[in-house]
Scaffold this motif. Structure first.
Motif, PDB file in Angstrom:
ATOM      1  N   LEU A 107       0.839  -1.193   0.000  1.00 47.90           N
ATOM      2  CA  LEU A 107       0.000   0.000   0.000  1.00 47.90           C
ATOM      3  C   LEU A 107       0.877   1.246   0.000  1.00 47.90           C
ATOM      4  O   LEU A 107       1.881   1.307   0.708  1.00 47.90           O
ATOM      5  CB  LEU A 107      -0.918   0.024   1.223  1.00 47.90           C
ATOM      6  CG  LEU A 107      -1.990  -1.059   1.336  1.00 47.90           C
ATOM      7  CD1 LEU A 107      -2.753  -0.892   2.650  1.00 47.90           C
ATOM      8  CD2 LEU A 107      -2.950  -1.024   0.153  1.00 47.90           C
ATOM      9  N   ILE A 108       0.478   2.248  -0.771  1.00 52.46           N
ATOM     10  CA  ILE A 108       1.168   3.532  -0.753  1.00 52.46           C
ATOM     11  C   ILE A 108       0.132   4.636  -0.601  1.00 52.46           C
ATOM     12  O   ILE A 108      -1.044   4.468  -0.931  1.00 52.46           O
ATOM     13  CB  ILE A 108       1.996   3.773  -2.036  1.00 52.46           C
ATOM     14  CG1 ILE A 108       1.094   3.945  -3.255  1.00 52.46           C
ATOM     15  CG2 ILE A 108       3.003   2.644  -2.244  1.00 52.46           C
ATOM     16  CD1 ILE A 108       1.847   4.352  -4.533  1.00 52.46           C
ATOM     17  N   SER A 109       0.574   5.772  -0.096  1.00 53.48           N
ATOM     18  CA  SER A 109      -0.319   6.918   0.037  1.00 53.48           C
ATOM     19  C   SER A 109      -0.432   7.640  -1.300  1.00 53.48           C
ATOM     20  O   SER A 109       0.399   7.468  -2.210  1.00 53.48           O
ATOM     21  CB  SER A 109       0.224   7.884   1.084  1.00 53.48           C
ATOM     22  OG  SER A 109       1.400   8.528   0.602  1.00 53.48           O
ATOM     23  N   GLY A 110      -1.454   8.484  -1.406  1.00 50.88           N
ATOM     24  CA  GLY A 110      -1.584   9.316  -2.590  1.00 50.88           C
ATOM     25  C   GLY A 110      -0.401  10.246  -2.777  1.00 50.88           C
ATOM     26  O   GLY A 110      -0.061  10.618  -3.901  1.00 50.88           O
ATOM     27  N   PHE A 111       0.255  10.623  -1.662  1.00 52.88           N
ATOM     28  CA  PHE A 111       1.420  11.496  -1.745  1.00 52.88           C
ATOM     29  C   PHE A 111       2.572  10.806  -2.478  1.00 52.88           C
ATOM     30  O   PHE A 111       3.296  11.442  -3.249  1.00 52.88           O
ATOM     31  CB  PHE A 111       1.872  11.910  -0.337  1.00 52.88           C
ATOM     32  CG  PHE A 111       0.786  12.511   0.487  1.00 52.88           C
ATOM     33  CD1 PHE A 111       0.164  13.691   0.099  1.00 52.88           C
ATOM     34  CD2 PHE A 111       0.350  11.904   1.658  1.00 52.88           C
ATOM     35  CE1 PHE A 111      -0.859  14.257   0.853  1.00 52.88           C
ATOM     36  CE2 PHE A 111      -0.662  12.454   2.423  1.00 52.88           C
ATOM     37  CZ  PHE A 111      -1.271  13.628   2.020  1.00 52.88           C
ATOM     38  N   THR A 112       2.726   9.507  -2.239  1.00 54.07           N
ATOM     39  CA  THR A 112       3.753   8.753  -2.959  1.00 54.07           C
ATOM     40  C   THR A 112       3.327   8.527  -4.403  1.00 54.07           C
ATOM     41  O   THR A 112       4.126   8.703  -5.328  1.00 54.07           O
ATOM     42  CB  THR A 112       4.008   7.394  -2.267  1.00 54.07           C
ATOM     43  OG1 THR A 112       4.552   7.630  -0.960  1.00 54.07           O
ATOM     44  CG2 THR A 112       4.989   6.550  -3.064  1.00 54.07           C
ATOM     45  N   TRP A 113       2.060   8.154  -4.603  1.00 56.76           N
ATOM     46  CA  TRP A 113       1.552   7.880  -5.954  1.00 56.76           C
ATOM     47  C   TRP A 113       1.757   9.090  -6.866  1.00 56.76           C
ATOM     48  O   TRP A 113       2.134   8.941  -8.035  1.00 56.76           O
ATOM     49  CB  TRP A 113       0.071   7.513  -5.872  1.00 56.76           C
ATOM     50  CG  TRP A 113      -0.520   7.025  -7.163  1.00 56.76           C
ATOM     51  CD1 TRP A 113      -0.497   5.747  -7.653  1.00 56.76           C
ATOM     52  CD2 TRP A 113      -1.227   7.813  -8.132  1.00 56.76           C
ATOM     53  NE1 TRP A 113      -1.148   5.683  -8.857  1.00 56.76           N
ATOM     54  CE2 TRP A 113      -1.599   6.936  -9.174  1.00 56.76           C
ATOM     55  CE3 TRP A 113      -1.568   9.157  -8.207  1.00 56.76           C
ATOM     56  CZ2 TRP A 113      -2.318   7.380 -10.290  1.00 56.76           C
ATOM     57  CZ3 TRP A 113      -2.275   9.597  -9.322  1.00 56.76           C
ATOM     58  CH2 TRP A 113      -2.646   8.709 -10.334  1.00 56.76           C
ATOM     59  N   GLU A 114       1.531  10.287  -6.331  1.00 56.46           N
ATOM     60  CA  GLU A 114       1.673  11.501  -7.131  1.00 56.46           C
ATOM     61  C   GLU A 114       3.129  11.809  -7.485  1.00 56.46           C
ATOM     62  O   GLU A 114       3.392  12.603  -8.399  1.00 56.46           O
ATOM     63  CB  GLU A 114       1.083  12.697  -6.372  1.00 56.46           C
ATOM     64  CG  GLU A 114      -0.437  12.638  -6.217  1.00 56.46           C
ATOM     65  CD  GLU A 114      -0.946  13.606  -5.172  1.00 56.46           C
ATOM     66  OE1 GLU A 114      -0.101  14.325  -4.575  1.00 56.46           O
ATOM     67  OE2 GLU A 114      -2.170  13.662  -4.965  1.00 56.46           O
ATOM     68  N   ASN A 115       4.062  11.183  -6.790  1.00 56.67           N
ATOM     69  CA  ASN A 115       5.481  11.477  -6.988  1.00 56.67           C
ATOM     70  C   ASN A 115       6.237  10.381  -7.732  1.00 56.67           C
ATOM     71  O   ASN A 115       7.467  10.402  -7.773  1.00 56.67           O
ATOM     72  CB  ASN A 115       6.158  11.730  -5.641  1.00 56.67           C
ATOM     73  CG  ASN A 115       5.923  13.134  -5.123  1.00 56.67           C
ATOM     74  OD1 ASN A 115       6.604  14.073  -5.518  1.00 56.67           O
ATOM     75  ND2 ASN A 115       4.936  13.287  -4.248  1.00 56.67           N
ATOM     76  N   ILE A 116       5.503   9.434  -8.318  1.00 53.94           N
ATOM     77  CA  ILE A 116       6.159   8.392  -9.105  1.00 53.94           C
ATOM     78  C   ILE A 116       5.751   8.550 -10.563  1.00 53.94           C
ATOM     79  O   ILE A 116       4.684   9.096 -10.861  1.00 53.94           O
ATOM     80  CB  ILE A 116       5.814   6.967  -8.600  1.00 53.94           C
ATOM     81  CG1 ILE A 116       4.313   6.715  -8.627  1.00 53.94           C
ATOM     82  CG2 ILE A 116       6.382   6.766  -7.201  1.00 53.94           C
ATOM     83  CD1 ILE A 116       3.913   5.300  -8.185  1.00 53.94           C
ATOM     84  N   PRO A 117       6.593   8.100 -11.505  1.00 57.31           N
ATOM     85  CA  PRO A 117       6.262   8.262 -12.933  1.00 57.31           C
ATOM     86  C   PRO A 117       5.041   7.466 -13.339  1.00 57.31           C
ATOM     87  O   PRO A 117       4.659   6.494 -12.673  1.00 57.31           O
ATOM     88  CB  PRO A 117       7.532   7.786 -13.641  1.00 57.31           C
ATOM     89  CG  PRO A 117       8.241   6.935 -12.651  1.00 57.31           C
ATOM     90  CD  PRO A 117       7.911   7.480 -11.301  1.00 57.31           C
ATOM     91  N   GLU A 118       4.451   7.856 -14.446  1.00 57.51           N
ATOM     92  CA  GLU A 118       3.185   7.264 -14.897  1.00 57.51           C
ATOM     93  C   GLU A 118       3.285   5.762 -15.112  1.00 57.51           C
ATOM     94  O   GLU A 118       2.339   5.027 -14.825  1.00 57.51           O
ATOM     95  CB  GLU A 118       2.730   7.958 -16.182  1.00 57.51           C
ATOM     96  CG  GLU A 118       1.354   7.539 -16.662  1.00 57.51           C
ATOM     97  CD  GLU A 118       0.891   8.326 -17.868  1.00 57.51           C
ATOM     98  OE1 GLU A 118      -0.102   7.918 -18.501  1.00 57.51           O
ATOM     99  OE2 GLU A 118       1.520   9.353 -18.179  1.00 57.51           O
ATOM    100  N   HIS A 119       4.430   5.281 -15.613  1.00 60.17           N
ATOM    101  CA  HIS A 119       4.534   3.845 -15.884  1.00 60.17           C
ATOM    102  C   HIS A 119       4.505   3.033 -14.593  1.00 60.17           C
ATOM    103  O   HIS A 119       4.127   1.863 -14.606  1.00 60.17           O
ATOM    104  CB  HIS A 119       5.797   3.533 -16.691  1.00 60.17           C
ATOM    105  CG  HIS A 119       7.074   3.665 -15.928  1.00 60.17           C
ATOM    106  ND1 HIS A 119       7.743   4.862 -15.780  1.00 60.17           N
ATOM    107  CD2 HIS A 119       7.815   2.735 -15.256  1.00 60.17           C
ATOM    108  CE1 HIS A 119       8.836   4.679 -15.077  1.00 60.17           C
ATOM    109  NE2 HIS A 119       8.901   3.408 -14.728  1.00 60.17           N
ATOM    110  N   LEU A 120       4.897   3.650 -13.474  1.00 63.78           N
ATOM    111  CA  LEU A 120       4.767   2.969 -12.187  1.00 63.78           C
ATOM    112  C   LEU A 120       3.375   3.163 -11.599  1.00 63.78           C
ATOM    113  O   LEU A 120       2.811   2.248 -10.990  1.00 63.78           O
ATOM    114  CB  LEU A 120       5.826   3.483 -11.205  1.00 63.78           C
ATOM    115  CG  LEU A 120       7.273   3.035 -11.440  1.00 63.78           C
ATOM    116  CD1 LEU A 120       8.197   3.637 -10.381  1.00 63.78           C
ATOM    117  CD2 LEU A 120       7.380   1.513 -11.413  1.00 63.78           C
TER     118      LEU A 120
END
Length: 213
Positions: A107-120
């Protein structure tokens, strides 16, 4: 070391790792996610060998968050550690614990999701809105399913089911989550959790000001 992380400490049978200390980069969240996928790859290989020899599988839950923290030598003259502290650390720990609740391993937070590239990003799916104790604003939570993108049709079906759920369209939401279960050989524990919530809400609807949390 490959992804520039620091093994901060052991906490019982858990470990805490930090990325972006002492100096931050624009790839800290990406490095953390890549390190997580590498951990799961190694664990899957280990479990294949364990099962082959008759041993039980080892299961882990992993939570990631991105945010501002205090970093440095923290403690007293008697005991001092180089570590990080702050709300962002506490949320990461909450997400790790929440893997048991959702039956998810990553599980990751939205804060992490927003900071990773689209392919991830495309290997994750939105799971829930949670409100951490002591905080007013909810946090978006995502589940990591694959290192590679989720099949587009399945991703769209899942997002549709989530939206129907948030709109309190229980019949359509149930259909979407049941479809997710049929497509997952392991039964999709998150979808099952939502089916349980829907059954409860059909008997006792949420308050009028319910915000999906």
């Amino acid at each position: 070391d490959q992804h520039d992380g620091i093994l901060d400490k052991y906490i019982g049978d858990a470990i805490m790792a930090v990325f972006g200390a002492p100096f931050t980069t624009d790839k800290d969240a990406e490095n953390a996610v890549l390190a997580a996928w590498d951990m799961f790859d190694v664990l899957d290989t280990l479990n294949f060998k364990r099962v082959a020899r008759g041993d039980a599988e080892i299961k882990i839950g992993l939570g990631l968050n991105t945010g501002d923290v205090v970093v440095g030598n923290i403690g007293s003259t008697r005991r001092m550690d180089y570590t990080v502290i702050g709300d962002a650390v506490n949320l990461a720990a909450r997400l790790e614990g929440a893997t048991k609740q959702y039956g998810a391993r990553f599980l990751i937070s939205g804060f992490t999701w927003e900071n990773i590239p689209e392919h991830l990003q495309s290997g994750f799916r939105f799971v829930d809105l949670i409100r951490v104790k002591g905080k007013q604003l909810p946090v978006r939570v995502y589940e990591g399913l694959y290192r590679h993108p989720i099949v587009e049709e399945r991703a769209m079906q899942w997002q549709s089911a989530i939206e129907h759920y948030q709109e309190q369209n229980w019949t359509a939401a149930r259909s979407g989550f049941e479809s997710a279960i049929r497509q997952d050989c392991s039964g999709d524990s998150v979808a099952q959790l939502y089916l349980g919530r829907i059954s409860a809400f059909e008997k006792e609807p949420p308050a009028k000001d319910w915000d999906g949390v």
